[in-house]
Design a protein around this motif. Structure first.
Motif, PDB file in Angstrom:
ATOM      1  N   GLY A 183      -0.617  64.600  24.873  1.00 17.25           N
ATOM      2  CA  GLY A 183       0.599  64.215  23.937  1.00 17.25           C
ATOM      3  C   GLY A 183       1.631  62.942  24.083  1.00 17.25           C
ATOM      4  O   GLY A 183       1.513  61.327  23.912  1.00 17.25           O
ATOM      5  N   LEU A 184       2.284  63.521  24.770  1.00 19.72           N
ATOM      6  CA  LEU A 184       3.490  62.066  25.254  1.00 19.72           C
ATOM      7  C   LEU A 184       2.847  60.987  25.926  1.00 19.72           C
ATOM      8  O   LEU A 184       3.253  59.477  25.414  1.00 19.72           O
ATOM      9  CB  LEU A 184       4.503  62.629  26.138  1.00 19.72           C
ATOM     10  N   VAL A 185       1.773  61.114  26.800  1.00 21.49           N
ATOM     11  CA  VAL A 185       1.238  59.897  26.887  1.00 21.49           C
ATOM     12  C   VAL A 185       0.573  59.019  27.036  1.00 21.49           C
ATOM     13  O   VAL A 185       0.614  57.258  26.440  1.00 21.49           O
ATOM     14  CB  VAL A 185       0.637  60.597  28.826  1.00 21.49           C
ATOM     15  N   VAL A 186      -0.026  59.832  25.430  1.00 24.27           N
ATOM     16  CA  VAL A 186      -1.177  59.173  24.938  1.00 24.27           C
ATOM     17  C   VAL A 186      -0.173  58.109  23.522  1.00 24.27           C
ATOM     18  O   VAL A 186      -0.638  57.019  23.664  1.00 24.27           O
ATOM     19  CB  VAL A 186      -2.271  59.953  24.230  1.00 24.27           C
ATOM     20  N   GLY A 187       0.486  58.550  23.182  1.00 23.07           N
ATOM     21  CA  GLY A 187       1.447  58.278  22.372  1.00 23.07           C
ATOM     22  C   GLY A 187       2.284  57.280  23.052  1.00 23.07           C
ATOM     23  O   GLY A 187       1.871  55.718  22.303  1.00 23.07           O
TER      24      GLY A 187
ATOM     25  N   THR B 278       5.813  60.108  17.762  1.00 22.76           N
ATOM     26  CA  THR B 278       4.364  59.539  19.099  1.00 22.76           C
ATOM     27  C   THR B 278       4.370  61.189  20.191  1.00 22.76           C
ATOM     28  O   THR B 278       2.572  60.391  19.955  1.00 22.76           O
ATOM     29  CB  THR B 278       5.773  58.517  19.697  1.00 22.76           C
ATOM     30  N   ILE B 279       4.994  61.702  20.629  1.00 25.13           N
ATOM     31  CA  ILE B 279       4.151  63.137  20.642  1.00 25.13           C
ATOM     32  C   ILE B 279       2.620  63.331  19.782  1.00 25.13           C
ATOM     33  O   ILE B 279       1.992  63.895  20.457  1.00 25.13           O
ATOM     34  CB  ILE B 279       5.100  64.120  21.145  1.00 25.13           C
ATOM     35  N   VAL B 280       3.511  63.469  18.291  1.00 30.59           N
ATOM     36  CA  VAL B 280       2.515  63.873  17.426  1.00 30.59           C
ATOM     37  C   VAL B 280       1.590  63.601  17.230  1.00 30.59           C
ATOM     38  O   VAL B 280       0.170  63.688  17.599  1.00 30.59           O
ATOM     39  CB  VAL B 280       3.134  64.106  15.859  1.00 30.59           C
ATOM     40  N   LEU B 281       1.976  61.899  16.990  1.00 33.11           N
ATOM     41  CA  LEU B 281       0.609  61.010  17.210  1.00 33.11           C
ATOM     42  C   LEU B 281       0.047  61.088  18.450  1.00 33.11           C
ATOM     43  O   LEU B 281      -1.722  61.017  17.655  1.00 33.11           O
ATOM     44  CB  LEU B 281       0.645  59.174  17.392  1.00 33.11           C
ATOM     45  N   GLY B 282      -0.222  61.678  19.497  1.00 37.20           N
ATOM     46  CA  GLY B 282      -0.289  61.467  20.830  1.00 37.20           C
ATOM     47  C   GLY B 282      -1.537  62.603  20.431  1.00 37.20           C
ATOM     48  O   GLY B 282      -2.790  62.462  20.978  1.00 37.20           O
TER      49      GLY B 282
END
Length: 82
Positions: free
Chosen positions: A10-14, A32-36
């Motif tokens: 999630g961190l990488v993707v966000g 950003t983590i939640v979004l990812g």
């Protein structure tokens, strides 16, 4: 995947989604983590519906699906915030 793997993915993707679609969305690192993570779920679900498979780990296909899902969520978030 375990919960720590989902958080790292999630961190990488966000971060990738924010880099591809920058803007004044705010939210910081947690958002950003939640979004990812949410993007990984959305991308995996839509990928399975389309027949591409789902998000199954740290591989290129999963990363692409997760980033596309995160971009979709980021787009919707920016439209709803206005």
């Amino acid at each position: 995947m375990g919960w720590l793997s989902w958080i790292l993915l999630g961190l990488v993707v966000g971060v990738l989604a924010k880099w591809i679609m920058p803007g004044k969305d705010g939210g910081g690192l947690i958002m950003t983590i939640v979004l990812g993570i949410a993007g990984a779920f959305v991308g995996g679900y839509l990928g399975q519906l389309a027949g591409f498979g789902g998000v199954s780990g740290f591989n290129v296909g999963s990363l692409v699906l997760a980033v596309l899902g995160a971009l979709l969520l980021l787009f919707l978030y920016s439209k709803l915030k206005r």
